[in-house]
Design an enzyme around this catalytic site. Structure first.
Site, short mmCIF file in Angstrom:
data_model
loop_
_atom_site.label_atom_id
_atom_site.label_comp_id
_atom_site.label_asym_id
_atom_site.label_seq_id
_atom_site.Cartn_x
_atom_site.Cartn_y
_atom_site.Cartn_z
N ASP A 40 1.86 -2.58 9.77
CA ASP A 40 1.94 -2.89 8.34
C ASP A 40 2.63 -1.78 7.56
O ASP A 40 2.23 -0.61 7.62
CB ASP A 40 0.54 -3.11 7.76
N ASP A 88 2.79 2.18 14.11
CA ASP A 88 1.97 1.35 13.23
C ASP A 88 2.75 0.06 12.95
O ASP A 88 3.92 -0.06 13.32
CB ASP A 88 1.72 2.13 11.93
#
Length: 371
Positions: free
Chosen positions: A125, A123
């Site tokens: 963020d 991922d």
């Protein structure tokens, strides 16, 4: 499974009892750890002492075998480090592991596979980027746009209201992913529609990123550069805004050729003005669907059967679902918010949980052993 203390095996492997009287039978008894004894004895007393010499020869061979096994397992121990002894990063207070033995076993598999079998699925963020710095929240890719000077004050207020409403739902420990799913779709669609209304210009994005407070986690240069040096595929799977994400890692100098980004990318008209978003929406809880749609990418990496997965939500756990031939997968989860409420759930889902950890130290320490 990595064996610690190889001589435990050797010490318990052989026990020989020789009955000294010449009229008594000579018996060799093999003892295996945690198993019953297996006794081999002649049915009658030997005619001469040579039978005892044969038993002694058998004992010698078994000792040699035990030594060889011990040496082999010793070599494996060198390859497969104890988390506590050889990887001090695991001693940080931020590191939580439910099953250290299992994690050790997975890391051993990753080490043995080496660079040739490894790929990274992550991922962005709050996983590669910081959640906070000096007590202040750092922005996500969406927040970088929300907070920029190109957005009107009225739009900014609406975006903030949406965040306050839906973020609470996203991290609510009492709701299932299925219950959260439709709310995430609402949030993203409403936010994206507001951004389209602003008529954002693509050529302003570099300036927007430079002026933002976005920060990558400590150790990001080592992370990206080492993976690039060894040509390890890095798949960044983000529910953020891909155009902003790419600009962030470009300005950080780590958007290398081995990095592939899958995210929500903006669609611009001929004048470079935002008119919508490309493809299907990616939000935090539909990454399973997105992973399956990227099976062609993963098919090209059919030999990269060892995975290090990094995420910060329960939805990130499905990012590797498009990989057909997983041999070893290590799931590392950043728990940034609602720690007391979510820790147990994260411990059950991720192999390693990093609580309010703003670094890539653990991932880098593992890569150091693999590469």
């Amino acid at each position: 499974m990595c064996v610690t203390g190889p001589w435990v095996f050797a010490q318990g492997l052989v026990r020989l009892y020789l009955e000294t009287p010449s009229t008594a039978p000579c018996a060799a008894i093999l003892v295996f750890p945690e198993q019953e004894e297996f006794s081999f004895a002649p049915s009658a007393a030997p005619a001469n002492p040579s039978a005892c010499m044969q038993a002694l020869h058998l004992w010698t061979l078994l000792v040699i075998y035990a030594v060889a096994v011990g040496q082999n397992q010793g070599q494996k121990n060198q390859e497969c480090p104890k988390l506590s002894a050889q990887m001090p990063e695991f001693q940080k207070k931020t590191v939580q592991i439910k099953d250290p033995g299992r994690v050790e076993e997975i890391i051993c598999g990753l080490i043995k596979g080496g660079a040739a079998k490894l790929q990274i699925i992550t991922d962005f963020d709050m996983t590669l980027s910081r959640f906070s710095y000096n007590g202040k929240r750092c922005p996500t890719c969406h927040n970088i746009i929300d907070n920029c000077k190109l957005i009107t004050e009225e739009c900014r207020k609406k975006l903030l209201q949406l965040k306050e409403t839906y973020y609470a739902i996203e991290i609510d420990p009492d709701l299932t992913i299925e219950e959260k799913y439709p709310y995430m779709v609402e949030w993203y669609n409403k936010s994206h529609n507001l951004l389209v209304e602003q008529g954002l210009q693509k050529d302003k994005f570099a300036e927007i990123v430079r002026e933002s407070d976005v920060m990558l986690k400590e150790g990001y240069e080592n992370f990206f550069d080492k993976l690039h040096e060894h040509n390890i595929p890095v798949f960044i799977f983000s529910a953020g805004i891909g155009d902003i994400l790419e600009e962030v890692i470009h300005q950080a100098g780590v958007y290398h050729s081995n990095v592939k980004v899958v995210s929500n990318f903006m669609d611009f008209d001929d004048n470079g003005v935002l008119k919508g978003f490309k493809g299907e929406l990616i939000h935090v809880y539909n990454k399973h669907d997105g992973a399956l749609k990227n099976t062609e990418y993963f098919k090209q990496l059919k030999d990269n059967s060892n995975i290090i997965l990094l995420g910060d939500s329960q939805g990130d756990l499905t990012m590797a679902d498009g990989v057909a031939n997983v041999e070893h997968i290590l799931k590392i989860g950043y728990l940034n918010d609602k720690v007391e409420e979510l820790l147990e759930k994260y411990m059950d889902s991720y192999d390693i949980v990093l609580v309010k950890d703003e670094s890539l130290d653990v991932a880098n320490s593992i890569l150091q052993k693999i590469l």
